[in-house]
Design a protein around this motif. Structure first.
Motif, mmCIF file in Angstrom:
data_model
loop_
_atom_site.group_PDB
_atom_site.id
_atom_site.type_symbol
_atom_site.label_atom_id
_atom_site.label_comp_id
_atom_site.label_asym_id
_atom_site.label_seq_id
_atom_site.Cartn_x
_atom_site.Cartn_y
_atom_site.Cartn_z
ATOM 1 N N ALA A 15 52.839 30.312 22.839
ATOM 2 C CA ALA A 15 53.127 28.952 23.322
ATOM 3 C C ALA A 15 52.851 28.843 24.819
ATOM 4 O O ALA A 15 52.290 27.843 25.289
ATOM 5 N N ALA A 16 53.232 29.893 25.574
ATOM 6 C CA ALA A 16 53.012 29.884 27.023
ATOM 7 C C ALA A 16 51.523 29.890 27.349
ATOM 8 O O ALA A 16 51.064 29.172 28.250
ATOM 9 N N ILE A 17 50.758 30.682 26.600
ATOM 10 C CA ILE A 17 49.299 30.755 26.820
ATOM 11 C C ILE A 17 48.652 29.413 26.489
ATOM 12 O O ILE A 17 47.788 28.926 27.223
ATOM 13 N N ASP A 18 49.074 28.805 25.376
ATOM 14 C CA ASP A 18 48.531 27.516 24.970
ATOM 15 C C ASP A 18 48.795 26.458 26.049
ATOM 16 O O ASP A 18 47.891 25.706 26.432
ATOM 17 N N THR A 28 38.140 26.287 25.977
ATOM 18 C CA THR A 28 37.494 27.312 25.145
ATOM 19 C C THR A 28 38.415 28.513 24.974
ATOM 20 O O THR A 28 38.550 29.055 23.875
ATOM 21 N N MET A 29 39.055 28.943 26.066
ATOM 22 C CA MET A 29 40.009 30.052 25.955
ATOM 23 C C MET A 29 41.142 29.684 25.004
ATOM 24 O O MET A 29 41.582 30.506 24.194
ATOM 25 N N PHE A 33 41.448 31.814 21.588
ATOM 26 C CA PHE A 33 42.428 32.858 21.893
ATOM 27 C C PHE A 33 42.827 33.657 20.652
ATOM 28 O O PHE A 33 42.759 34.891 20.631
ATOM 29 N N ALA A 34 43.255 32.976 19.614
ATOM 30 C CA ALA A 34 43.769 33.669 18.414
ATOM 31 C C ALA A 34 42.697 34.567 17.793
ATOM 32 O O ALA A 34 42.973 35.725 17.434
ATOM 33 N N ASP A 35 41.454 34.044 17.656
ATOM 34 C CA ASP A 35 40.374 34.845 17.073
ATOM 35 C C ASP A 35 40.041 36.039 17.956
ATOM 36 O O ASP A 35 39.753 37.137 17.451
ATOM 37 N N THR A 36 40.074 35.833 19.284
ATOM 38 C CA THR A 36 39.741 36.925 20.205
ATOM 39 C C THR A 36 40.822 38.001 20.166
ATOM 40 O O THR A 36 40.516 39.202 20.234
ATOM 41 N N VAL A 37 42.086 37.611 20.025
ATOM 42 C CA VAL A 37 43.180 38.581 19.885
ATOM 43 C C VAL A 37 42.958 39.437 18.640
ATOM 44 O O VAL A 37 43.043 40.677 18.690
ATOM 45 N N GLU A 53 36.225 39.097 27.563
ATOM 46 C CA GLU A 53 35.681 38.308 26.442
ATOM 47 C C GLU A 53 36.117 36.846 26.543
ATOM 48 O O GLU A 53 35.319 35.929 26.364
ATOM 49 N N LEU A 54 37.389 36.630 26.828
ATOM 50 C CA LEU A 54 37.907 35.264 26.924
ATOM 51 C C LEU A 54 37.271 34.507 28.095
ATOM 52 O O LEU A 54 36.856 33.359 27.950
#
Length: 262
Positions: A15-18, A28-29, A33-37, A53-54
């Motif tokens: 939530a904080a990242i979002d 884009t990040m 984010f979820a797919d890159t994690v 990557e992000l």
């Protein structure tokens, strides 16, 4: 003095990242984010690798969006790319020359480009394609029909806005003027067009497409000295490509008709 170290739970971290991505305008990040994690966990990426990557994804997407904005701002009448040009249909145009122009070195140097040939020989395709290549490379590009440009200049002069309009055209890195030579211009319109070209001389590029050879431009610019001065502006240190007289659009239409008749 700082308080005791507190580790956020995963949902709170997400939530904080979002929220941070929204505030910092990093769409884009946020989206990736979820797919890159998940990919980072599978590939056992380091923290540095994950962050790289992000950030790279955000930078690439920003470049793409900027290019799309420049393409829209150019005002191309239709989408044409150099990769779609059919060199086998028009052997007057050499791929090596077009590939060299696609590097946009001529735009960087402020040099002119003239595409001369009959209708259906690919002039407008090349004009738009090279303009799009310049926009993708980061240059400010504007596409305009010759008659429309002259009308705009005349209206601006009537509204006492000519200096401002010429300055606006002077600021773009490349002007692509299509259909030059189709209509006769009165002396006033021709002089205003000459002012635009003079404003850009040896500073910013002009690319034109015309169905008339330079010898026939006296039908468009009826004053011989003005005509000579305009040709000089558009050819000095420039590239001239003659696309020929054989319309490959017409040839293709005939071939389709013959195919359907057999």
């Amino acid at each position: 003095m700082t308080g005791p170290h507190h580790t956020l739970t995963e949902p709170a971290s997400d939530a904080a990242i979002d929220t941070a991505c929204r505030v910092l305008r990093l769409p884009t990040m946020r989206a990736q984010f979820a797919d890159t994690v998940a990919r980072a966990e599978r590939a056992h990426l380091s923290y540095r690798g994950f962050l790289a990557e992000l950030l790279m994804a955000e930078c690439e997407d920003r470049d793409r969006r900027r290019s799309e904005r420049r393409i829209r701002a150019a005002g191309f009448p239709r989408q044409k790319w150099l990769s779609d040009f059919d060199y086998t249909a028009n052997t007057n145009v050499t791929p090596a020359l077009i590939n060299n122009l696609a590097t946009c070195e001529w735009v960087k140097k402020g040099e002119p480009l003239c595409l001369i040939g009959d209708s259906g020989t690919g002039k407008s395709h090349l004009l738009i394609g090279l303009g799009a290549a310049a926009a993708m490379a980061g240059f400010r590009v504007r596409h305009v029909l010759a008659a429309k440009l002259v009308n705009e200049l005349v209206e601006a002069a009537d509204d006492k806005q000519l200096t401002k309009t010429i300055a606006r055209y002077g600021r773009v890195d490349l002007i692509c003027i299509d259909e030059l030579g189709y209509l006769e211009l009165d002396r006033r319109g021709a002089e205003m067009l000459f002012q635009v070209l003079t404003e850009r001389e040896e500073k910013n590029s002009v690319a034109i497409a015309s169905n008339e050879s330079f010898g026939g431009w006296t039908k468009t610019f009826t004053d011989p000295r003005l005509c000579a001065a305009i040709v000089d502006r558009l050819t000095f240190n420039g590239t001239i490509i003659e696309t020929g007289t054989e319309s490959y659009r017409l040839a293709r239409t005939k071939a389709r008709q013959q195919g359907s008749d057999t």
